[in-house]
Each structure stands twice: as C-alpha cells, then as structure tokens.
Write a protein that holds these residues in place. Structure first.
Motif: not given
Lengths: 98, 151
Positions: A9-13, A85-86, B6, B71, B108-110, B1-3
C-alpha cells in the motif's frame, strides 16, 4: 517477458495507485531496476543508490524471500509473482527508555 | 514515505475483544522476548477483522522482526478476504506502551496502526498510535464485544 509485481500500500502512490504492475526482466535485479526506471518515485525505496536491495523491504518470488535465494540474481520466469512488502521491525531498543 | 494524508482519518482502532485477548496471550507467550503480529481490516474505519500472530525472527527481548514469510502469507490471506494489513502489534517487555525511537525510525507505513503492549507491570497495557514522518499520535482503542449468535 513480463511478470506481475505486487506493491505494498505504501508504495502504490508512486506507481499510479496500482496494486500490481507488469514488469519485464529475467532476474529480480532486472525486474526491480526496470520497475524503478518506469516509476522513479520508487527510487530509494526499493533499491539503494548503490543498486542493492533496500533493507526496509522484503522481495519474494512466489512464496520465497529472495534474500534466501540469489538475492538480485534470482531468476524469474513467466508466471512468477513478485511481491514487495515492507520489512516490519522495531522494538524497545538498546537503552532502558529506548 | 508518502500517503501522510491518510492520518487525517479518525484516530481509532476498533478491535474485537477476542482479538485483544489473542494479542495479549501471544505477547505473554513470547516472554522473555518481544512478540509481534499483524492486524488486517478496513483501512478507512480502523475495524480489525483478522489478527495474525507471527514469529519474532529477531528472537530478542529488545527488538522484533516480523517473519517475512508469515507477513507474505498474512498479506495474501487478508487480500483474499477483501481486506488488507492495516497495522502491527508488538510487546515491550520492560518499558511503556509507547513507540521507541527504534519503532519510529522503522515504522513502515504512515497509514498503519501501531499497537504497543507493555508487559512491564502486572497487568498488560495496550495502546495504539499512528506514526508518520517521525511524529507519534495516540489513537483510541475501542474494544468491540463478542457478537452473540442468535438462537
């Protein structure tokens, strides 16, 4: 020969919002370099500036982590699914309050 | 990282009570090492629909690393159920249920929820956070009761 690369998800943008993208290549290295070439926003997130696999991601060919295969030299063939995946890690750390 | 946008969503994790218990059990079972797992659900509402208790391949009381192959299996399973991985939980064996510098630097993900389980005291403490660009924002954890099956 294109293979499908699943993106987290985090890289899709950085890849037009796509969850999966077809990429040509005969090895994981080929595939990732082409992927980054087509989606420059992924530069520095998948591969390091030196061209190595970034430590904050895990890359799989089907069910296998490529770090336990031949890393970037791992061959890919028609029909393989590549997943990114992260790497999920952390912890309280080395210090008492860390 | 982006997003990062959210994280403007409501800061709330909605956790079924049985998953809460499974998470605590997994963390206690992992002692003296840290334990970890993944949460799947709805990224918009924060509803958790599945919990994956994973192995800490760091085998450490101070660090955790989610088993990469587990994972991948969790990610595929969540996708097959129309959901996605929306967060991670792990235990701190001797410190507060608050993200450490290690947790923040490796988040890893915001868009994810970061659940911390402190086992420092007699009673486990569970708290949840969003972590984006080095900032830590605590969110509410709402425990959803068991759903009774109509007789």
């Amino acid at each position: 020969m294109p293979v499908d690369v699943r993106l987290p998800t985090v890289l899709r943008s950085q890849a037009g919002g796509q969850a999966s993208v077809p990429v040509d290549g005969n090895t994981i290295g080929d595939v990732l370099r082409t992927l980054v070439g087509e989606h420059p926003g992924l530069k520095g997130q998948v591969l390091t500036n030196d061209g190595a696999l970034h430590k904050f991601v895990n890359v799989y060919v089907n069910d296998d982590d490529v770090r336990y295969l031949q890393s970037l030299d791992t061959p890919v063939k028609d029909g393989d699914e590549i997943s990114i995946l992260p790497a999920v890690a952390g912890g309280m750390g080395a210090t008492a309050e860390g | 990282m982006a997003q990062v946008s959210r994280i403007t969503l409501p800061l709330m994790l909605r956790l079924p009570a049985e998953f809460h218990l499974q998470m605590l059990g997994h963390c206690l079972h992992g002692l003296p090492d840290e334990a970890c797992g993944l949460l799947a659900g709805d990224p918009v509402t924060g509803d958790v629909t599945a919990i994956y208790r994973t192995r800490n391949v760091a085998d450490s009381a101070r660090y955790y690393t989610v088993d990469p192959r587990e994972h991948l299996r969790a990610d595929r399973d969540a996708e097959s159920h129309g959901s996605s991985i929306i967060g991670v939980f792990h235990s701190h064996t001797h410190t507060d249920a608050y993200p450490s510098p290690t947790d923040v630097s490796q988040a890893p993900d915001p868009s994810w929820h970061y659940v911390l389980v402190s086992l420092r005291d007699t009673h486990p403490v569970v708290r949840s956070y969003r972590i984006a660009e080095g900032r830590i924002m605590e969110e509410s954890v709402v425990l959803k009761p068991h759903e009774l099956t109509p007789s």
